[in-house]
Design a protein around this motif. Structure first.
Motif, mmCIF file in Angstrom:
data_model
loop_
_atom_site.group_PDB
_atom_site.id
_atom_site.type_symbol
_atom_site.label_atom_id
_atom_site.label_comp_id
_atom_site.label_asym_id
_atom_site.label_seq_id
_atom_site.Cartn_x
_atom_site.Cartn_y
_atom_site.Cartn_z
ATOM 1 N N LEU A 33 2.512 -95.059 -50.145
ATOM 2 C CA LEU A 33 3.553 -94.034 -50.206
ATOM 3 C C LEU A 33 4.931 -94.647 -49.978
ATOM 4 C CD1 LEU A 33 1.830 -91.082 -48.291
ATOM 5 C CD2 LEU A 33 2.107 -91.349 -50.768
ATOM 6 N N ASP A 34 5.017 -95.615 -49.079
ATOM 7 C CA ASP A 34 6.293 -96.307 -48.853
ATOM 8 C C ASP A 34 6.700 -97.126 -50.077
ATOM 9 O OD1 ASP A 34 6.553 -95.247 -46.321
ATOM 10 O OD2 ASP A 34 5.659 -96.987 -45.315
ATOM 11 N N ASP A 35 5.725 -97.757 -50.733
ATOM 12 C CA ASP A 35 6.008 -98.499 -51.955
ATOM 13 C C ASP A 35 6.575 -97.579 -53.037
ATOM 14 O OD1 ASP A 35 5.049 -100.802 -50.774
ATOM 15 O OD2 ASP A 35 3.072 -100.682 -51.719
ATOM 16 N N LEU A 36 6.024 -96.373 -53.125
ATOM 17 C CA LEU A 36 6.512 -95.416 -54.120
ATOM 18 C C LEU A 36 7.967 -95.052 -53.854
ATOM 19 C CD1 LEU A 36 3.450 -93.005 -54.498
ATOM 20 C CD2 LEU A 36 4.197 -94.789 -56.081
ATOM 21 N N ASP A 37 8.345 -94.961 -52.591
ATOM 22 C CA ASP A 37 9.745 -94.690 -52.256
ATOM 23 C C ASP A 37 10.644 -95.789 -52.806
ATOM 24 O OD1 ASP A 37 9.429 -92.257 -50.969
ATOM 25 O OD2 ASP A 37 9.084 -93.176 -49.008
ATOM 26 N N GLU A 38 10.200 -97.040 -52.729
ATOM 27 C CA GLU A 38 10.981 -98.143 -53.283
ATOM 28 C C GLU A 38 11.114 -98.015 -54.794
ATOM 29 O OE1 GLU A 38 10.501 -102.195 -52.028
ATOM 30 O OE2 GLU A 38 9.304 -101.597 -50.287
ATOM 31 N N LEU A 39 10.026 -97.651 -55.473
ATOM 32 C CA LEU A 39 10.073 -97.487 -56.922
ATOM 33 C C LEU A 39 10.994 -96.346 -57.334
ATOM 34 C CD1 LEU A 39 6.308 -97.884 -57.951
ATOM 35 C CD2 LEU A 39 8.141 -99.559 -58.239
ATOM 36 N N LEU A 40 11.057 -95.313 -56.493
ATOM 37 C CA LEU A 40 11.859 -94.130 -56.815
ATOM 38 C C LEU A 40 13.318 -94.263 -56.387
ATOM 39 C CD1 LEU A 40 9.324 -91.349 -55.762
ATOM 40 C CD2 LEU A 40 10.019 -91.922 -58.097
ATOM 41 N N SER A 41 13.647 -95.364 -55.743
ATOM 42 C CA SER A 41 15.015 -95.552 -55.253
ATOM 43 C C SER A 41 16.021 -95.434 -56.394
ATOM 44 C CB SER A 41 15.150 -96.929 -54.597
ATOM 45 O OG SER A 41 16.476 -97.149 -54.171
ATOM 46 N N GLY A 42 16.967 -94.498 -56.252
ATOM 47 C CA GLY A 42 18.001 -94.293 -57.263
ATOM 48 C C GLY A 42 17.596 -93.380 -58.397
ATOM 49 N N LEU A 43 16.339 -92.921 -58.417
ATOM 50 C CA LEU A 43 15.884 -92.057 -59.512
ATOM 51 C C LEU A 43 16.028 -90.572 -59.210
ATOM 52 C CD1 LEU A 43 12.602 -93.652 -60.957
ATOM 53 C CD2 LEU A 43 14.880 -93.606 -61.951
ATOM 54 N N ARG A 44 16.116 -90.221 -57.959
ATOM 55 C CA ARG A 44 16.127 -88.806 -57.610
ATOM 56 C C ARG A 44 17.385 -88.134 -58.148
ATOM 57 N NH1 ARG A 44 11.909 -88.304 -54.056
ATOM 58 N NH2 ARG A 44 11.295 -90.218 -52.961
ATOM 59 N N SER A 45 17.203 -86.938 -58.742
ATOM 60 C CA SER A 45 18.334 -86.197 -59.303
ATOM 61 C C SER A 45 18.079 -84.704 -59.169
ATOM 62 C CB SER A 45 18.531 -86.574 -60.781
ATOM 63 O OG SER A 45 17.421 -86.132 -61.553
ATOM 64 N N GLU A 46 19.113 -83.893 -59.444
ATOM 65 C CA GLU A 46 19.000 -82.453 -59.267
ATOM 66 C C GLU A 46 18.126 -81.802 -60.344
ATOM 67 O OE1 GLU A 46 22.855 -80.759 -59.063
ATOM 68 O OE2 GLU A 46 23.371 -81.700 -57.139
ATOM 69 N N ASP A 47 18.000 -82.453 -61.513
ATOM 70 C CA ASP A 47 17.246 -81.839 -62.602
ATOM 71 C C ASP A 47 15.846 -82.418 -62.760
ATOM 72 O OD1 ASP A 47 17.899 -84.299 -63.566
ATOM 73 O OD2 ASP A 47 18.765 -83.601 -65.457
ATOM 74 N N TYR A 48 15.420 -83.200 -61.772
ATOM 75 C CA TYR A 48 14.060 -83.752 -61.828
ATOM 76 C C TYR A 48 13.571 -83.942 -60.398
ATOM 77 C CZ TYR A 48 10.160 -86.168 -64.099
ATOM 78 O OH TYR A 48 8.916 -86.512 -64.581
ATOM 79 N N ARG A 49 12.385 -83.405 -60.114
ATOM 80 C CA ARG A 49 11.862 -83.423 -58.742
ATOM 81 C C ARG A 49 10.662 -84.346 -58.630
ATOM 82 N NH1 ARG A 49 7.786 -80.458 -56.525
ATOM 83 N NH2 ARG A 49 7.667 -79.104 -58.361
ATOM 84 N N TRP A 50 10.665 -85.166 -57.578
ATOM 85 C CA TRP A 50 9.538 -86.061 -57.300
ATOM 86 C C TRP A 50 8.825 -85.597 -56.035
ATOM 87 C CZ3 TRP A 50 8.010 -89.435 -60.864
ATOM 88 C CH2 TRP A 50 8.937 -89.878 -61.807
ATOM 89 N N GLU A 51 7.516 -85.648 -56.067
ATOM 90 C CA GLU A 51 6.698 -85.249 -54.918
ATOM 91 C C GLU A 51 5.541 -86.236 -54.771
ATOM 92 O OE1 GLU A 51 3.239 -81.959 -54.083
ATOM 93 O OE2 GLU A 51 5.024 -81.261 -55.164
ATOM 94 N N LYS A 52 5.322 -86.741 -53.582
ATOM 95 C CA LYS A 52 4.220 -87.665 -53.352
ATOM 96 C C LYS A 52 3.409 -87.177 -52.159
ATOM 97 C CE LYS A 52 7.160 -90.781 -50.611
ATOM 98 N NZ LYS A 52 6.566 -90.630 -49.297
ATOM 99 N N GLY A 53 2.159 -87.595 -52.107
ATOM 100 C CA GLY A 53 1.322 -87.165 -50.998
ATOM 101 C C GLY A 53 -0.094 -87.697 -51.126
ATOM 102 N N VAL A 54 -0.968 -87.168 -50.294
ATOM 103 C CA VAL A 54 -2.377 -87.577 -50.254
ATOM 104 C C VAL A 54 -3.234 -86.324 -50.265
ATOM 105 C CG1 VAL A 54 -4.152 -88.737 -48.885
ATOM 106 C CG2 VAL A 54 -1.846 -89.692 -48.976
ATOM 107 N N THR A 55 -4.274 -86.330 -51.095
ATOM 108 C CA THR A 55 -5.193 -85.197 -51.135
ATOM 109 C C THR A 55 -6.345 -85.442 -50.175
ATOM 110 O OG1 THR A 55 -6.588 -86.111 -52.896
ATOM 111 C CG2 THR A 55 -4.645 -84.875 -53.570
ATOM 112 N N GLY A 56 -7.049 -84.390 -49.841
ATOM 113 C CA GLY A 56 -8.216 -84.518 -48.966
ATOM 114 C C GLY A 56 -9.482 -84.634 -49.788
ATOM 115 N N GLY A 57 -10.594 -84.167 -49.220
ATOM 116 C CA GLY A 57 -11.853 -84.216 -49.949
ATOM 117 C C GLY A 57 -12.715 -85.386 -49.544
ATOM 118 N N ARG A 58 -13.517 -85.887 -50.491
ATOM 119 C CA ARG A 58 -14.508 -86.918 -50.198
ATOM 120 C C ARG A 58 -13.911 -88.297 -49.984
ATOM 121 N NH1 ARG A 58 -18.486 -85.276 -54.975
ATOM 122 N NH2 ARG A 58 -17.175 -83.425 -55.172
ATOM 123 N N ALA A 59 -12.661 -88.496 -50.382
ATOM 124 C CA ALA A 59 -11.998 -89.785 -50.186
ATOM 125 C C ALA A 59 -10.494 -89.559 -50.224
ATOM 126 C CB ALA A 59 -12.412 -90.789 -51.253
#
Length: 279
Positions: A236-262
């Motif tokens: 997740l921290d690596d993804l923040d580095e990749l997204l650096s400078g990409l965030r804008s008002e007309d495009y939303r980024w969301e990252k996270g982890v799902t639950g379940g079996r793995a």
């Protein structure tokens, strides 16, 4: 970045296509065992609804992965009956493409010409016949394949989605959250796992059996690539580095982890505002 870019054997262009198909069939079995389709369908449903599209462009599809099951699940829900899925790959599986494209009336197709997920502007010098992302409209999905990309290529994929205002869903079942040395313990585990899950692979071929149980080339490749996948996975921290400078008002980024079996990591990119992705 914590991620390190070691090689996976099936990434090489010289790797035999039939052997790559044997490997990707096992990955499909793994996805089903881990409940990938169920977890992924919830993310896909939300991304399609929020971006107002019914088209899905799957990148690095291999033998089809879990996306075919995802579409089957979603089509049973009201409002998702018209979903269309196009599978693509840099090394398209001829066997999977023939099987999928011969199904009349299907809402799933497999593009038989190579598609490079890192090529934003289509064909480039030195890559004759290899298409890029230009013109691919709809929700772009990458399931257990984003870790194959080096940071510059991964950044291009994210930039392309945002620049063209197309939604994107990145989904990984490999895990790079543990100490690095623990990841190598997966080598013998993956080898044995390959022997156990091979009977579940479909379609079953004589080559799959021979090169698993008599000449164990497939278990060796599966063991190595599986262990390396963990080391190559973006945290997740690596993804923040990749997204650096990409965030804008007309495009939303969301990252996270799902639950379940793995533990499953995801990254969603959704265009916002009045101009949807279309399709």
């Amino acid at each position: 970045m914590k991620r390190i870019h070691l090689f996976e054997i099936e990434d090489f262009s010289w790797f035999p296509g039939w052997l790559r198909a044997c490997m990707t069939r096992l990955i499909v079995v793994m996805h089903r065992a881990l409940g990938t389709s169920e977890a992924l369908s919830e993310l896909i449903a939300r991304a399609l609804k929020e971006s107002n599209t019914s088209n899905i462009i799957d990148l690095c599809s291999g033998s089809g992965g879990p996306m075919i099951d995802v579409v089957r699940i979603l089509r049973e829900r009201p409002g998702f009956e018209d979903i269309q899925l196009t599978l693509t790959d840099l090394y398209p599986s001829k066997e999977a493409a023939e099987l999928i494209n011969n199904q009349k009336g299907s809402n799933v197709s497999y593009q038989t010409s190579p598609v490079d997920a890192t090529k934003i502007d289509g064909e480039t010098p030195g890559s004759a016949g290899v298409a890029g992302l230009a013109g691919l409209r709809g929700l772009r999905t990458m399931v257990s394949s984003f870790h194959h990309m080096r940071p510059d290529g991964a950044r291009k994929i994210l930039e392309s989605a945002q620049k063209s205002r197309q939604p994107i869903c990145i989904f990984e079942i490999s895990d790079n959250s543990h100490p690095m040395f623990l990841g190598w313990l997966a080598l013998p585990i993956n080898f044995v796992m390959c022997l156990l899950i091979t009977p579940l692979a479909r379609p079953m071929t004589l080559r799959q059996l021979v090169f698993t149980y008599i000449v164990p080339i497939i278990p060796l490749c599966f063991a190595w690539d599986g262990a390396v996948s963990n080391a190559r996975t973006y945290t997740l921290d690596d993804l923040d580095e990749l997204l650096s400078g990409l965030r804008s008002e007309d495009y939303r980024w969301e990252k996270g982890v799902t639950g379940g079996r793995a533990k499953k990591l995801y990254l969603l990119g959704i265009p916002t505002g009045d101009a949807g992705s279309g399709g």
